[in-house]
Design an enzyme around this catalytic site. Sequence first.
Site, PDB file in Angstrom:
ATOM      1  N   PHE A 138       0.810  -1.231   0.000  1.00 25.98           N
ATOM      2  CA  PHE A 138       0.000   0.000   0.000  1.00 25.98           C
ATOM      3  C   PHE A 138       0.841   1.278   0.000  1.00 25.98           C
ATOM      4  CE2 PHE A 138       0.826  -0.163   4.592  1.00 25.98           C
ATOM      5  CZ  PHE A 138       1.081   1.171   4.861  1.00 25.98           C
ATOM      6  N   LYS A 181      -0.992  -7.160  -9.208  1.00 20.33           N
ATOM      7  CA  LYS A 181      -1.953  -7.291  -8.106  1.00 20.33           C
ATOM      8  C   LYS A 181      -1.619  -6.179  -7.119  1.00 20.33           C
ATOM      9  CE  LYS A 181      -2.950  -8.398  -4.336  1.00 20.33           C
ATOM     10  NZ  LYS A 181      -3.453  -7.461  -3.307  1.00 20.33           N
ATOM     11  N   GLU A 229      -5.062  -3.955  -2.013  1.00 17.45           N
ATOM     12  CA  GLU A 229      -6.500  -3.659  -1.992  1.00 17.45           C
ATOM     13  C   GLU A 229      -6.778  -2.378  -1.213  1.00 17.45           C
ATOM     14  OE1 GLU A 229      -4.831  -5.955  -0.536  1.00 17.45           O
ATOM     15  OE2 GLU A 229      -5.728  -6.738   1.295  1.00 17.45           O
ATOM     16  N   SER A 272       5.154  -6.904   3.553  1.00 14.50           N
ATOM     17  CA  SER A 272       5.699  -7.221   4.876  1.00 14.50           C
ATOM     18  C   SER A 272       6.515  -8.518   4.817  1.00 14.50           C
ATOM     19  CB  SER A 272       4.550  -7.393   5.858  1.00 14.50           C
ATOM     20  OG  SER A 272       3.734  -8.459   5.433  1.00 14.50           O
ATOM     21  N   CYS A 328       9.807   1.624   3.480  1.00 15.09           N
ATOM     22  CA  CYS A 328      10.716   0.553   3.911  1.00 15.09           C
ATOM     23  C   CYS A 328      12.126   1.100   4.080  1.00 15.09           C
ATOM     24  CB  CYS A 328      10.704  -0.574   2.891  1.00 15.09           C
ATOM     25  SG  CYS A 328      11.333  -0.073   1.300  1.00 15.09           S
ATOM     26  N   GLU A 372       9.241  -3.558  13.098  1.00 15.26           N
ATOM     27  CA  GLU A 372       8.933  -2.483  12.164  1.00 15.26           C
ATOM     28  C   GLU A 372       7.699  -1.737  12.679  1.00 15.26           C
ATOM     29  OE1 GLU A 372       7.681  -3.707   8.172  1.00 15.26           O
ATOM     30  OE2 GLU A 372       8.730  -1.934   7.391  1.00 15.26           O
TER      31      GLU A 372
HETATM   32  P1  NAD Z   1       1.404  -6.623   3.180  1.00 16.67           P
HETATM   33  O1  NAD Z   1       2.408  -7.693   3.290  1.00 16.67           O
HETATM   34  O2  NAD Z   1       0.305  -6.598   4.169  1.00 16.67           O
HETATM   35  O3  NAD Z   1       0.670  -6.671   1.739  1.00 16.67           O
HETATM   36  C1  NAD Z   1       1.429  -6.739   0.557  1.00 16.67           C
HETATM   37  C2  NAD Z   1       0.603  -7.480  -0.492  1.00 16.67           C
HETATM   38  O4  NAD Z   1       0.326  -8.796  -0.020  1.00 16.67           O
HETATM   39  C3  NAD Z   1      -0.737  -6.822  -0.762  1.00 16.67           C
HETATM   40  O5  NAD Z   1      -0.967  -6.821  -2.147  1.00 16.67           O
HETATM   41  C4  NAD Z   1      -1.743  -7.700  -0.010  1.00 16.67           C
HETATM   42  O6  NAD Z   1      -2.987  -7.777  -0.641  1.00 16.67           O
HETATM   43  C5  NAD Z   1      -1.082  -9.057   0.012  1.00 16.67           C
HETATM   44  N1  NAD Z   1      -1.356  -9.824   1.235  1.00 16.67           N
HETATM   45  C6  NAD Z   1      -1.592  -9.344   2.475  1.00 16.67           C
HETATM   46  N2  NAD Z   1      -1.750 -10.357   3.347  1.00 16.67           N
HETATM   47  C7  NAD Z   1      -1.593 -11.512   2.649  1.00 16.67           C
HETATM   48  C8  NAD Z   1      -1.620 -12.900   3.000  1.00 16.67           C
HETATM   49  N3  NAD Z   1      -1.839 -13.302   4.234  1.00 16.67           N
HETATM   50  N4  NAD Z   1      -1.408 -13.801   2.024  1.00 16.67           N
HETATM   51  C9  NAD Z   1      -1.164 -13.414   0.761  1.00 16.67           C
HETATM   52  N5  NAD Z   1      -1.131 -12.112   0.382  1.00 16.67           N
HETATM   53  C10 NAD Z   1      -1.339 -11.169   1.306  1.00 16.67           C
HETATM   54  O7  NAD Z   1       2.201  -5.237   3.164  1.00 16.67           O
HETATM   55  P2  NAD Z   1       1.608  -3.766   3.221  1.00 16.67           P
HETATM   56  O8  NAD Z   1       1.083  -3.526   4.592  1.00 16.67           O
HETATM   57  O9  NAD Z   1       0.737  -3.513   2.062  1.00 16.67           O
HETATM   58  O10 NAD Z   1       2.930  -2.895   2.990  1.00 16.67           O
HETATM   59  C11 NAD Z   1       3.787  -2.502   4.009  1.00 16.67           C
HETATM   60  C12 NAD Z   1       4.958  -3.439   4.130  1.00 16.67           C
HETATM   61  O11 NAD Z   1       5.666  -3.501   2.899  1.00 16.67           O
HETATM   62  C13 NAD Z   1       5.979  -2.966   5.152  1.00 16.67           C
HETATM   63  O12 NAD Z   1       6.431  -4.082   5.882  1.00 16.67           O
HETATM   64  C14 NAD Z   1       7.092  -2.395   4.304  1.00 16.67           C
HETATM   65  O13 NAD Z   1       8.375  -2.394   4.899  1.00 16.67           O
HETATM   66  C15 NAD Z   1       7.054  -3.323   3.139  1.00 16.67           C
HETATM   67  N6  NAD Z   1       7.705  -2.734   1.978  1.00 16.67           N
HETATM   68  C16 NAD Z   1       8.924  -3.217   1.659  1.00 16.67           C
HETATM   69  C17 NAD Z   1       9.621  -2.679   0.597  1.00 16.67           C
HETATM   70  C18 NAD Z   1      10.991  -3.183   0.254  1.00 16.67           C
HETATM   71  O14 NAD Z   1      11.527  -2.731  -0.724  1.00 16.67           O
HETATM   72  N7  NAD Z   1      11.580  -4.090   1.011  1.00 16.67           N
HETATM   73  C19 NAD Z   1       9.039  -1.637  -0.142  1.00 16.67           C
HETATM   74  C20 NAD Z   1       7.769  -1.176   0.200  1.00 16.67           C
HETATM   75  C21 NAD Z   1       7.102  -1.745   1.279  1.00 16.67           C
END
Ligand code: NAD
Length: 489
Positions: free
Chosen positions: A154, A178, A181, A231, A286, A380
């Site tokens: 997000f 994808k 959401e 994450s 991140c 985090e």
């Molecule tokens: P998230 O892991 O909750 O969601 C990421 C994606 O995974 C979304 O598209 C979501 O729909 C999907 N998702 C969520 N739960 C799921 C599950 N149980 N099974 C399968 N798919 C699932 O992450 P977020 O909250 O959207 O984003 C923030 C996180 O992203 C932070 O931890 C941040 O550090 C990380 N991030 C990392 C980088 C990097 O380069 N390392 C860059 C941007 C964000």
Amino acid sequence: MKIAEQKYPDIKNYINGEFIDNAGDMIDVMSPLDGEIISQVPISGNDTLDLTVSAAKSAFPGWADIPIKERVQVLFKYRVLLEKFKDELSELIRIENGKTIGEAEAEINKSIELTEFACSLPQIIAGEIMEVSKGVDCRSERIPLGVVASITPFNFPTMVPHWTIPIVLALGNCMVLKPSELVPLSSGKTAKLLKESGLPDGVFNVVNGSREIVEAICDHPGIKAVSFVGSTKVAKIVYKRATGNLKRCLALGGAKNHLIVLPDANPEMTASNIAASMSGCAGQRCMAASAMIAVGEIDHIVDKICEEARSIIPGINLGSVISKEAKERIERYITEAEQQGAKVLIDGRNTMVEGFEGGYYVGTTIIDNVTPEMAIAREEVFGPVLAIIRANSLDEALDIENGSNYGNAAAIFTQSGGLARYAAEKSSAGMIGINIGVPVPREPFSFGGWNESKFGAGDITGKSSVEFWTQIKKTTIKWNPEAKTNWMS
Ligand code: NAD
């Protein structure tokens, strides 16, 4: 005008060049700026993915057959459209994500830069040819994989998708995006602009949804490679599931970035850098400064960081966090650290912005005397919060940094070249900053962390991404019968 009055038409999946009417479940999309519902997003499943992959598969032979120098002509046009629609795209990002308009514009600028990099790929990926035996040539070239998928978080609704979109397309793959959401608005506009740029139908597709569609992507036999950004918890699930299904996978996870400050650091530069790094995008980066390790006597710098942080005003130069749950989680970390003896120097809890009372705002927060064992030092937080950990020496500071499970970024602030070099060498992170709080490598340098901040080989951008999104074909060639001169012929 209240955000709620700017209702966005329900979001649709984009398959084979068309926005498709939704048949299944929908969930509400809220603007974190005021907590109002602004749209609805489909929660797609296997059937939608089957349709999408089948469209992408049909488009693949035609797209892959076009020479790369021609394929990137579409991206040259797309780059112009990103510039033209920068205001509209930035506004969508602001509404769906809650960041400031300046931060949203920076996302588009970065997306433009990534598109420019993709336009330069013909200059980068030229193959190799060599006469390996008398009269026998060996030639290697990069071939696209087929249908691939990109799953995004997000916090950067447009920039993170652009870590993959232009590169994947330039290299001749067809793709399924994808988006999160929580922020599905801007991906629809991306699809429209790619179509307007001349991208053939089926080459780029968007499927919305959450867990179910991500699992379907990991399992689908028609998808050759999956990139994930989000994450660490979900990165591990996706990496295991996609590779378990024998796909290539690169999964970028969360982060806990340490900034080491030495007493000789330039106070002004250090303070403004750290304040910006901890609070930019409301700390939902991140690459954000999350833990500052103060080595020795540096109260004069801590005071300056606090001064800078006080000038960051929610609703003006500080956006909201993504959700009510995120606000509560961030505030819980602060309260728990305080209860364990940490000292809250600036408190961003219970922040409310006039006119946006339903918005999810957390003010900049600085907490001193945090110990390395506290959750706020290890986990985090993903909010505009800086935890200050005191250390007596650079080696003690590096031990703390090295003790983190994550390894996205680390930075050192000092005037000493020798100490900076030592810290850069000893830090356990993929991206290092020297007197820079957000050490994002700009194109053509690649982006990617270490440890539990990334699973899989290589990085997601730069030259490294070319390895991930292509396979190498080696062709050994002989035309003249008389060239049979050694064992290889
Ligand atoms: P998230 O892991 O909750 O969601 C990421 C994606 O995974 C979304 O598209 C979501 O729909 C999907 N998702 C969520 N739960 C799921 C599950 N149980 N099974 C399968 N798919 C699932 O992450 P977020 O909250 O959207 O984003 C923030 C996180 O992203 C932070 O931890 C941040 O550090 C990380 N991030 C990392 C980088 C990097 O380069 N390392 C860059 C941007 C964000």
